[in-house]
Design a protein around this motif. Sequence first.
Motif, PDB file in Angstrom:
ATOM      1  N   UNK A 265       0.729  -1.256   0.275  1.00 35.70           N
ATOM      2  CA  UNK A 265       0.054   0.080   0.002  1.00 35.70           C
ATOM      3  C   UNK A 265       0.886   1.206  -0.083  1.00 35.70           C
ATOM      4  N   UNK A 266       0.285   2.365  -0.547  1.00 31.19           N
ATOM      5  CA  UNK A 266       1.032   3.687  -0.609  1.00 31.19           C
ATOM      6  C   UNK A 266       0.786   4.347   0.584  1.00 31.19           C
ATOM      7  N   UNK A 267       1.862   4.868   1.135  1.00 35.28           N
ATOM      8  CA  UNK A 267       1.386   6.001   2.307  1.00 35.28           C
ATOM      9  C   UNK A 267       2.383   7.457   1.835  1.00 35.28           C
ATOM     10  N   UNK A 268       2.343   8.265   2.874  1.00 34.23           N
ATOM     11  CA  UNK A 268       2.975   9.498   2.543  1.00 34.23           C
ATOM     12  C   UNK A 268       4.562   9.239   2.452  1.00 34.23           C
ATOM     13  N   UNK A 269       4.986   8.488   3.090  1.00 32.02           N
ATOM     14  CA  UNK A 269       6.560   8.125   3.078  1.00 32.02           C
ATOM     15  C   UNK A 269       6.915   7.214   2.244  1.00 32.02           C
ATOM     16  N   UNK A 270       5.979   6.721   1.432  1.00 36.17           N
ATOM     17  CA  UNK A 270       6.429   5.593   0.366  1.00 36.17           C
ATOM     18  C   UNK A 270       5.591   4.249   0.374  1.00 36.17           C
ATOM     19  N   UNK A 271       5.845   3.394  -0.550  1.00 30.72           N
ATOM     20  CA  UNK A 271       5.368   1.945  -0.437  1.00 30.72           C
ATOM     21  C   UNK A 271       5.731   1.124   0.619  1.00 30.72           C
ATOM     22  N   UNK A 272       4.756   0.951   1.504  1.00 30.66           N
ATOM     23  CA  UNK A 272       4.917  -0.091   2.694  1.00 30.66           C
ATOM     24  C   UNK A 272       4.242  -1.563   2.230  1.00 30.66           C
ATOM     25  N   UNK A 273       4.728  -2.585   2.840  1.00 29.22           N
ATOM     26  CA  UNK A 273       4.199  -3.948   2.531  1.00 29.22           C
ATOM     27  C   UNK A 273       4.130  -4.750   3.912  1.00 29.22           C
ATOM     28  N   UNK A 274       2.792  -5.303   3.920  1.00 27.70           N
ATOM     29  CA  UNK A 274       2.648  -6.192   4.927  1.00 27.70           C
ATOM     30  C   UNK A 274       2.940  -7.563   4.325  1.00 27.70           C
ATOM     31  N   UNK A 275       3.999  -8.216   5.060  1.00 34.17           N
ATOM     32  CA  UNK A 275       4.599  -9.468   4.640  1.00 34.17           C
ATOM     33  C   UNK A 275       4.476 -10.353   5.544  1.00 34.17           C
TER      34      UNK A 275
END
Length: 309
Positions: A265-275
């Motif tokens: 998912x895209x956030x204000x600080x960049x793309x983060x991932x739930x892994x």
Amino acid sequence: MTRQRTHPVSVVHACLRDGRGGSPTAVLDDDPRFSDAERQRIPALLGTSHAVFLGVAPGGTGADLRFFTATGELPACGHGTVAALAVLTRRTGGGAFTLRTPVQSFAGRATPKPDGDEVDATFETGPVRLREATDPERHLTYQALRFTPDTRTPEVRVAALGRERMLVPVSGRAALAALQPDLDRLRRVCDRFGLLGVYVHTPPDSDGRAAARMFAPSIGVPEDVANANSTACLAAHLGERGVPRIAVDMGDRLGRPATVTGASRTTASGTVVQVGGAARVDRVVTLDPAQDAPHRGGRSGQAVCRVNP
């Protein structure tokens, strides 16, 4: 008389596939009396690629994590985090955890499966940074992987999550299984460009299913059974291409089938991932720094592992 130091160590199979395989990972409470040299020795003594050292907060809902291979400390380790969550769940019953490494804090969650033996564990990565590979990076990596001209595919990227690693696509599972890289040459390439390793992957199918192999000889891991952080990097890359969720099969060439899941998912600080992935505590051994070789002993299902300080 020298006082011996004994420590229980959980050997966790992380990122199982349908209850089988997974990456054997050592997890134990950290001890300030351990030297880093001792920490580096534990993976080889226990037959694992990585060891995770826990500093558990009061109440058990948080932990500091340190990750070691035979060559030294890593800033992050995805399947090691999954393994740590399995051990924390065995102690607390599961739920939400606050996890801290020397470089970041992040949230993790683990839930026991109905049979009580396995744990479903996930955590959220920090922002994944992606860039295109340079021509020298691409060319030298292709040579080390022993790619033929028909093996090469476009869009080789470099992803940073902790350390940079290269994401290299191949046409399909047959091409992936046939890879026989020159590991000495690949180590030199990774050292030259400061890469953790090279993650070779297939395109995802319509359900987001893919396969991958991770080669990381620079950190003492010729091929990783499961690499969750690199799978998170792939999830971030594919998320930019409209693939929100993936499940990546690994470990088949090593005889240890593993699967890692990722959702970006895209956030204000960049793309983060739930892994994450499924994990099981396979056995508990006892670590004793009085001797330098592991041996079986004690009750059934346990061992005594001795390491000189």
